[in-house]
Motif scaffolding. Sequence first.
Motif, PDB file in Angstrom:
ATOM      1  N   ALA A 197       1.002   4.116  -2.942  1.00 54.28           N
ATOM      2  CA  ALA A 197       0.781   5.538  -2.651  1.00 54.28           C
ATOM      3  C   ALA A 197       1.915   6.397  -3.211  1.00 54.28           C
ATOM      4  O   ALA A 197       1.676   7.459  -3.813  1.00 54.28           O
ATOM      5  N   PHE A 203     -12.658   2.218  -1.828  1.00 49.72           N
ATOM      6  CA  PHE A 203     -12.266   0.819  -1.985  1.00 49.72           C
ATOM      7  C   PHE A 203     -12.178   0.116  -0.630  1.00 49.72           C
ATOM      8  O   PHE A 203     -12.556  -1.054  -0.489  1.00 49.72           O
ATOM      9  N   ALA A 204     -11.651   0.821   0.371  1.00 52.37           N
ATOM     10  CA  ALA A 204     -11.554   0.227   1.709  1.00 52.37           C
ATOM     11  C   ALA A 204     -12.934  -0.051   2.278  1.00 52.37           C
ATOM     12  O   ALA A 204     -13.157  -1.079   2.941  1.00 52.37           O
ATOM     13  N   CYS A 239      -2.577   2.465   1.697  1.00 48.27           N
ATOM     14  CA  CYS A 239      -2.587   3.482   0.636  1.00 48.27           C
ATOM     15  C   CYS A 239      -3.079   4.821   1.187  1.00 48.27           C
ATOM     16  O   CYS A 239      -2.512   5.879   0.885  1.00 48.27           O
ATOM     17  N   ILE A 240      -4.141   4.762   1.983  1.00 50.38           N
ATOM     18  CA  ILE A 240      -4.636   5.984   2.623  1.00 50.38           C
ATOM     19  C   ILE A 240      -3.544   6.592   3.495  1.00 50.38           C
ATOM     20  O   ILE A 240      -3.303   7.794   3.471  1.00 50.38           O
ATOM     21  N   CYS A 276      -5.470  -1.159   0.957  1.00 47.92           N
ATOM     22  CA  CYS A 276      -6.241   0.092   0.832  1.00 47.92           C
ATOM     23  C   CYS A 276      -5.993   1.022   2.017  1.00 47.92           C
ATOM     24  O   CYS A 276      -5.816   2.236   1.846  1.00 47.92           O
ATOM     25  N   THR A 296     -10.902   7.791  -3.477  1.00 45.62           N
ATOM     26  CA  THR A 296     -10.924   6.475  -4.124  1.00 45.62           C
ATOM     27  C   THR A 296     -10.526   5.363  -3.152  1.00 45.62           C
ATOM     28  O   THR A 296     -11.200   4.328  -3.056  1.00 45.62           O
ATOM     29  N   PHE A 297      -9.427   5.572  -2.429  1.00 45.54           N
ATOM     30  CA  PHE A 297      -8.957   4.522  -1.518  1.00 45.54           C
ATOM     31  C   PHE A 297      -9.884   4.366  -0.315  1.00 45.54           C
ATOM     32  O   PHE A 297     -10.079   3.243   0.178  1.00 45.54           O
ATOM     33  N   SER A 327       0.910   9.183  -6.100  1.00 43.32           N
ATOM     34  CA  SER A 327       0.517  10.410  -5.391  1.00 43.32           C
ATOM     35  C   SER A 327       0.777  11.684  -6.178  1.00 43.32           C
ATOM     36  O   SER A 327       0.150  12.716  -5.893  1.00 43.32           O
ATOM     37  N   LEU A 355      -7.443  10.619  -5.008  1.00 47.42           N
ATOM     38  CA  LEU A 355      -6.878   9.346  -4.572  1.00 47.42           C
ATOM     39  C   LEU A 355      -7.396   8.962  -3.192  1.00 47.42           C
ATOM     40  O   LEU A 355      -7.732   7.796  -2.939  1.00 47.42           O
ATOM     41  N   LEU A 356      -7.451   9.931  -2.275  1.00 43.95           N
ATOM     42  CA  LEU A 356      -7.962   9.637  -0.933  1.00 43.95           C
ATOM     43  C   LEU A 356      -9.414   9.170  -0.994  1.00 43.95           C
ATOM     44  O   LEU A 356      -9.790   8.179  -0.356  1.00 43.95           O
ATOM     45  N   GLY A 391       0.813  -1.211   0.000  1.00 45.01           N
ATOM     46  CA  GLY A 391       0.000   0.000   0.000  1.00 45.01           C
ATOM     47  C   GLY A 391       0.845   1.258   0.000  1.00 45.01           C
ATOM     48  O   GLY A 391       0.558   2.221  -0.728  1.00 45.01           O
TER      49      GLY A 391
END
Length: 463
Positions: A314, A333-334, A364-365, A361, A329-330, A318, A326-327, A310
């Motif tokens: 990122a 998904f989470a 990634c956040i 996920c 989206t993740f 990024s 992106l935030l 993750g």
Amino acid sequence: MSILARLERLPMSRPQYGILFAGGLGHLFEALDIVIIGFMLPHLKAEFGLDNAQIGLIGGAAPVGMIIGAVLAGVVGDRFGRKRVMLYALSLFCAASIALAFANGFAFILAVRVVGGLGAGAEAAIVSPYISEFATGRNRGRFVSGVTLFFSLGNVVAAVLGSLVVPLPGGWRIAAVVCGLPVLVLLWWRRSLPESPRWLLSQGRVADADAVVTRLEERVTAARHGAALPPVPPAAVVAPAAPAVSWSPLRVWRGGLARVSVATWLGSFVFLFAFFGFFTWMPSLFLEIGVDPGIAATYSFFLFVAQPIGYLVAIAVSDRFERRTLLVTFFGFAALASIALGIVPRDSVALLLIGMVLSVCITCISGIVFPYCSEVYPTAIRATGAGLASTAGNAGGLAAPVVIGLTFGSIGFGGVFAVMAALLALGGLVIRLFGPRVTGKTLEQVFAAETAPIPAGEVHARQ
């Protein structure tokens, strides 16, 4: 020639990566401290005859200290400088880590854990703002996201020490020293780091800021074997706002920043609620739903192994896409992965695969939310804003184990992840509605965009 324009045109090279590495190592030791105490607690309980309540207080002491440390780091960092706070925070953390090795009872352990938490919380809150102020609008996302990768590495080091060193006779004392002594080397290294030129400009110290950027230009040129630096862009870089006169943390709710603070506080709270809730409880939840202990241990191992994926994702995306998008989206998904995890058959390998997706996920956040919170406030209150967002996140991290424990007891495994999914969806929605766009902009341009709706005369009065 604009000092900030000169800073923005610098290509990434060894000097900037050295700053990143010196900051990132602090996150490594922070993660090491958070995780290693879990391995130490059974040994502390046996050696000092502690009861479960005392063990619980020791486990929660550092997070409480971190909440206080994050607030103090932000306010002090905006008033006296980023570098000074980074040095003092690391000194506190180092002293507390080494002192733990000489613990003689519950009160001493509790005290040093609170002090260590103060240092760790201050460290976590100040590093991202400091590093972001050396980055350019072109590469700030992956530059600051790179710091979060060190957190994952700290987890690995903690697992190694916890498994190989802590079980030895007196091993927890040895591990405490091992955690603290390398920090002394990092402290010596950080003494040579420059102060943030953006912070110096916000304090009116133009000559000092010019000296820092001049020295950085010289070092970048040397690292590039004498190759000429890119030309200074002709477009003027927005000037940093003048420093605020109030020390009140309420500054982050004034001057057009209320929307930003709603996004960073709630986003951080939800993220760390999910992070600590998932990674703290999942090994136990596997057992509670009837997974074989050996398989549960393997599943838990793979959830942690998935973490670096993750962070690497990122870093890769990024600066390619808008970080606010992106935030969102993740977070989305989470939330979907949480719903799936709550309904998947308990005896299916899908339980592991979906859990790994959720692990990726969430991290990634993590790799994006920390840089995001450090770039959405003006320079004069950037550390305060990031520190308060970190405090909100730490509050979520503290609440998660308790809330998830109560939720599991009342509505079961599926209910736990339904609640987590709802919170994650809320976090994404709040950032979409209130968070500013940041990718490709200088820090000063981000602030200018946030305050654009304010009448021109009032904006100029603040600059």
